[in-house]
Design a protein around this motif. Structure first.
Motif, short mmCIF file in Angstrom:
data_model
loop_
_atom_site.label_atom_id
_atom_site.label_comp_id
_atom_site.label_asym_id
_atom_site.label_seq_id
_atom_site.Cartn_x
_atom_site.Cartn_y
_atom_site.Cartn_z
N ALA A 1 86.68 -55.60 27.08
CA ALA A 1 85.93 -54.70 26.20
C ALA A 1 86.87 -53.70 25.55
O ALA A 1 86.76 -53.38 24.37
N ARG A 2 87.82 -53.23 26.37
CA ARG A 2 88.77 -52.25 25.85
C ARG A 2 89.59 -52.87 24.72
O ARG A 2 89.81 -52.27 23.68
N ARG A 3 90.02 -54.13 25.00
CA ARG A 3 90.82 -54.81 23.97
C ARG A 3 90.02 -55.00 22.69
O ARG A 3 90.51 -54.77 21.60
N THR A 4 88.73 -55.43 22.88
CA THR A 4 87.87 -55.63 21.72
C THR A 4 87.70 -54.32 20.96
O THR A 4 87.81 -54.27 19.74
N ALA A 5 87.43 -53.25 21.75
CA ALA A 5 87.22 -51.94 21.12
C ALA A 5 88.47 -51.51 20.37
O ALA A 5 88.39 -50.99 19.25
N GLU A 6 89.62 -51.76 21.01
CA GLU A 6 90.89 -51.39 20.39
C GLU A 6 91.07 -52.15 19.08
O GLU A 6 91.45 -51.58 18.06
N LEU A 7 90.72 -53.43 19.15
CA LEU A 7 90.86 -54.28 17.98
C LEU A 7 89.93 -53.80 16.87
O LEU A 7 90.32 -53.69 15.70
N GLU A 8 88.68 -53.48 17.30
CA GLU A 8 87.70 -52.98 16.33
C GLU A 8 88.21 -51.70 15.70
O GLU A 8 88.10 -51.49 14.50
N GLN A 9 88.76 -50.84 16.56
CA GLN A 9 89.25 -49.56 16.07
C GLN A 9 90.38 -49.78 15.07
O GLN A 9 90.42 -49.14 14.03
N LEU A 10 91.26 -50.71 15.42
CA LEU A 10 92.37 -51.02 14.52
C LEU A 10 91.84 -51.52 13.18
O LEU A 10 92.31 -51.12 12.12
N LYS A 11 90.82 -52.41 13.29
CA LYS A 11 90.24 -52.96 12.06
C LYS A 11 89.65 -51.85 11.21
O LYS A 11 89.91 -51.75 10.01
N THR A 12 88.84 -51.00 11.88
CA THR A 12 88.19 -49.89 11.16
C THR A 12 89.25 -49.00 10.52
O THR A 12 89.15 -48.60 9.38
N ARG A 13 90.27 -48.68 11.33
CA ARG A 13 91.36 -47.85 10.83
C ARG A 13 91.99 -48.47 9.58
O ARG A 13 92.21 -47.81 8.57
N ALA A 14 92.24 -49.79 9.71
CA ALA A 14 92.90 -50.48 8.60
C ALA A 14 92.02 -50.45 7.35
O ALA A 14 92.50 -50.21 6.24
N ILE A 15 90.72 -50.65 7.57
CA ILE A 15 89.80 -50.63 6.43
C ILE A 15 89.79 -49.24 5.79
O ILE A 15 89.94 -49.09 4.58
N ILE A 16 89.66 -48.22 6.66
CA ILE A 16 89.62 -46.84 6.14
C ILE A 16 90.92 -46.51 5.41
O ILE A 16 90.92 -45.93 4.33
N ASN A 17 92.04 -46.92 6.01
CA ASN A 17 93.33 -46.60 5.40
C ASN A 17 93.56 -47.31 4.08
O ASN A 17 94.29 -46.83 3.24
N ASN A 18 92.94 -48.47 3.92
CA ASN A 18 93.18 -49.22 2.69
C ASN A 18 92.10 -49.03 1.64
O ASN A 18 92.16 -49.65 0.59
N LEU A 19 91.12 -48.18 1.96
CA LEU A 19 90.07 -47.91 0.96
C LEU A 19 90.66 -47.20 -0.24
O LEU A 19 91.57 -46.38 -0.10
N ILE A 20 90.12 -47.52 -1.40
CA ILE A 20 90.55 -46.81 -2.60
C ILE A 20 89.90 -45.43 -2.61
O ILE A 20 90.46 -44.47 -3.11
N ASP A 21 88.73 -45.34 -2.02
CA ASP A 21 88.06 -44.05 -1.91
C ASP A 21 88.73 -43.22 -0.83
O ASP A 21 89.24 -43.74 0.14
N GLY A 22 88.69 -41.91 -1.03
CA GLY A 22 89.22 -41.01 -0.02
C GLY A 22 88.17 -40.75 1.04
O GLY A 22 87.00 -40.55 0.73
N ILE A 23 88.59 -40.76 2.31
CA ILE A 23 87.66 -40.50 3.40
C ILE A 23 88.19 -39.36 4.27
O ILE A 23 89.35 -39.37 4.66
#
Lengths: 121, 537
Positions: free
Chosen positions: B165-187
């Motif tokens: 679960a931790r690994r999944t959560a970590e992966l999800e977090q990484l994914k979310t982070r990556a999405i947020i970081n690559n958004l053209i919109d500012g967050i």
């Protein structure tokens, strides 16, 4: 009879309104732009000015504010007759001291005469 | 019985004393709690003690003279005999003891060879441990061990699941982070304490923030950045469900959207989304400017036509025949429609430039309606329409609106109702307080109605009902588009019910003027200490 200065750059519109005014037995003075208008005011001190806003050179707003600033002419009533008709334009015109603001396409010559009569009393 | 040969053995040197100790030993052996037996080297039972008799359910002396085979399985008996004779001593010899009733008792045997003075084996002592109790304990122990094993396995499984679960959560977090970081919109995400938790590169770029360590700083600590202050202040004044626009420069326009982030029970903080809309706005502005200029340019010739035709109609330009005047009248009406179209285009351009709603002031919807109704008196009478204006008994609360825009809305709806209702029809306007938040306006006519298959297009630009076009009734197809845009820009809603041939009812709602501040203002007040001058400014 009262002297009325018509400041209007469109020749045909000017002719139409001048004709109507003359039929109503007013003395009509014509000006084709803002500069001309200011000169004619100085020269003739009319009883009322019918003023277009979009004019080459000095525009109607500018002319209006100069007329109102100058004690010589500040008492002359000015009716704006313009194509502009947005609220900000109307507010600006009235704030600068116009007695009325008429949108050309919304009034017939007869209605315009009526407005002039109201102002002149 | 007695351990006779012990007696014999010890006889001799200390007859008296040994006599006593012999008795003593006999008693001891007899009462000793451990089952004991003395067997001859041939396997014949010579002596037994009380514990043995009781264990195997024999009478005292009953086993004397019997073979040891009575107690042990033959192979065990032989093996034991052999091992004892060979080694003198045997311990922990596991075997099954038989009771008198042939019940089996698992036991552990201890044997000790007994020799005479000539060192000849004369027999051996046997002691038994009843293993049943030990076995029971052992069984329980084994059971407990197995339980422990099972627990251990389950624990390991849980740990593994948690790790997974931790690994999944970590992966999800990484994914979310990556999405947020690559958004053209500012967050930007601030937690409940006003501490910045997330800022993506786009937001940094938009806000011109260069520092690396922004995370964990409070708004106050970052506030020297004026753009961020602007953003926070704009978000602060944002009304619910509306998008706030903010300009950082002449050609830098950003759309701002802030929302509370909350779990089921508590506020976690709030997120601000900043989108660069400079280009869109530039294009929209150019388009609107074009429409505005074109419309204004159209007004001059339209005015000339209007004035000329009117002067013909009023005889200023000479007398015309009634037939000619009839045509001029129709021309005049056509020209009026053109003027109306230009007005509508100008209004649409204003809406698209976002300039339509400029000044929100408290107003009475009732008096706005009355003003518009008054301007239509002539037309209503001309078409002989039965008109009603219904108000509730209690006084309606005020609304916060742009007066001219709302009058335009009412104007367009009443204008439509009159246009599309035949002579002698009915039109009713009514106002009600829908709930604590909204007033509802309703206009009901007995007109032509809107065909079912076209109802979904009714609020789109240049829509005109097919049944209406056939009737050649004037209209630009922009009126309802304007209505919808203005109402929605005020936070209201517009809808309708219509049946072809029976009539149409249009509804719109407007938010009631609330004495309190906007929702966001309330939230921000809660989130940030209001004493900070930078937020009350």
């Amino acid at each position: 009879m009262a002297n009325i200065l018509v400041v209007e750059d469109d020749k045909f519109l000017r002719e139409l309104i001048v004709r109507k005014l003359k039929e109503e037995n007013y003395n009509v003075i014509e000006a084709i732009d803002g500069e001309d208008g200011l000169a004619k005011i100085k020269e003739t001190k009319p009883d009322l000015v019918l003023l277009d806003l979009i004019l080459p050179g000095i525009d109607g707003f500018e002319l209006l504010s100069r007329v109102k600033e100058d004690p010589f002419s500040s008492q002359i009533p000015v009716i704006i007759l313009s194509n502009l008709g947005q609220r900000d334009d109307i507010e600006k015109g009235l704030r600068l001291g116009a007695v009325d603001f008429l949108v050309k396409a919304h009034f017939t010559p007869g209605e315009i005469i009526q407005k002039i009569k109201n102002v002149l009393g | 019985m007695t351990f006779n040969n012990k007696k014999k053995e010890k006889t001799g040197n200390f007859p008296k004393k040994t006599e006593t100790s012999q008795n003593h030993l006999q008693d001891l052996a007899f009462f000793f709690p451990l089952p004991l037996v003395f067997v001859s080297s041939g396997g014949v039972i010579l002596e037994t003690n009380l514990a043995l008799n009781e264990l195997l359910n024999y009478q005292e002396g009953e086993l004397i003279g019997e073979s040891l085979e009575k107690l042990l399985q033959k192979p065990d008996f032989e093996k034991l005999l052999k091992e004892t004779l060979e080694n003198d001593f045997v311990k922990n010899f596991e075997s099954i003891l038989k009771t008198k009733e042939n019940k089996e008792i698992p036991s552990s045997l201890y044997a000790r060879l007994k020799r005479d003075e000539k060192n000849q084996p004369i027999g051996f002592f046997l002691a038994f441990f009843d293993l049943r109790k030990i076995q029971k304990t052992q069984k329980e122990l084994e059971e407990k061990t197995r339980d422990l094993e099972r627990t251990k396995i389950s624990l390991l499984n849980i740990l593994e699941d948690m790790e997974e679960a931790r690994r999944t959560a970590e992966l999800e977090q990484l994914k979310t982070r990556a999405i947020i970081n690559n958004l053209i919109d500012g967050i930007l995400f601030f937690d409940n304490e006003g501490v910045l938790q997330i800022i993506n590169p786009a937001a940094k770029k938009i806000l011109g923030l260069k520092e690396e360590n922004l995370i964990g700083k409070t708004i106050e600590e970052i506030e020297k950045n004026s753009l961020l202050i602007k953003v926070i202040q704009a978000a602060k004044s944002q009304e619910k469900d509306s998008v706030k626009e903010i300009a950082f420069g002449p050609d830098q326009i950003f759309e701002l959207n802030s929302a509370l982030v909350s779990s089921e029970t508590e506020n976690l903080g709030f997120v601000i989304n900043i989108r660069d809309v400079s280009r869109e706005r530039r294009v929209e502005r150019l388009k609107s400017e074009f429409v505005t200029v074109a419309a204004h340019q159209l007004r001059t010739p339209l005015s000339a036509i209007k004035w000329t035709l009117k002067m013909f109609l009023e005889g200023d330009l000479g007398q015309l025949t009634p037939n000619q005047l009839n045509f001029i009248e129709k021309l005049y009406q056509s020209n009026e429609r053109m003027i109306e179209l230009v007005n509508d285009l100008l209004n649409v351009a204003r809406i698209e430039e976002g300039r339509q709603i400029t000044e929100l002031v408290p107003a009475s919807l009732e008096s706005l309606c009355q003003e518009v109704i008054d301007s239509f008196k002539y037309l209503l009478d001309k078409k002989n329409i039965v008109f009603g204006f219904l108000l509730p008994a209690e006084k309606l609360p005020l609304v916060k609106v742009d007066r001219e825009s709302i009058k335009l809305v009412i104007h367009n709806l009443l204008d439509n109702a009159i246009k599309y209702t035949p002579v002698g029809g009915q039109i009713t306007i009514s106002l009600t307080k829908k709930n604590d938040e909204f007033l509802e306006f309703q206009i009901k006519d007995t007109g032509f109605g809107i065909p079912k298959d076209q109802q979904h297009r009714i609020f789109s630009r240049f829509f005109r009902g097919a049944n209406i076009i056939k009737l050649e009734t004037e209209g630009t197809g922009l009126g309802l588009f304007i209505v919808k845009n203005i109402v929605e820009a005020h936070g209201g809603r517009v809808w309708f019910e219509s049946e072809e041939g029976k009539g149409t009812t249009f509804y719109f709602t407007l938010p009631i003027l609330q004495s309190g501040k906007s929702i966001f203002e309330k939230i921000y007040k809660k989130l940030f200490r209001p004493s900070k001058p930078s937020f009350s400014r």
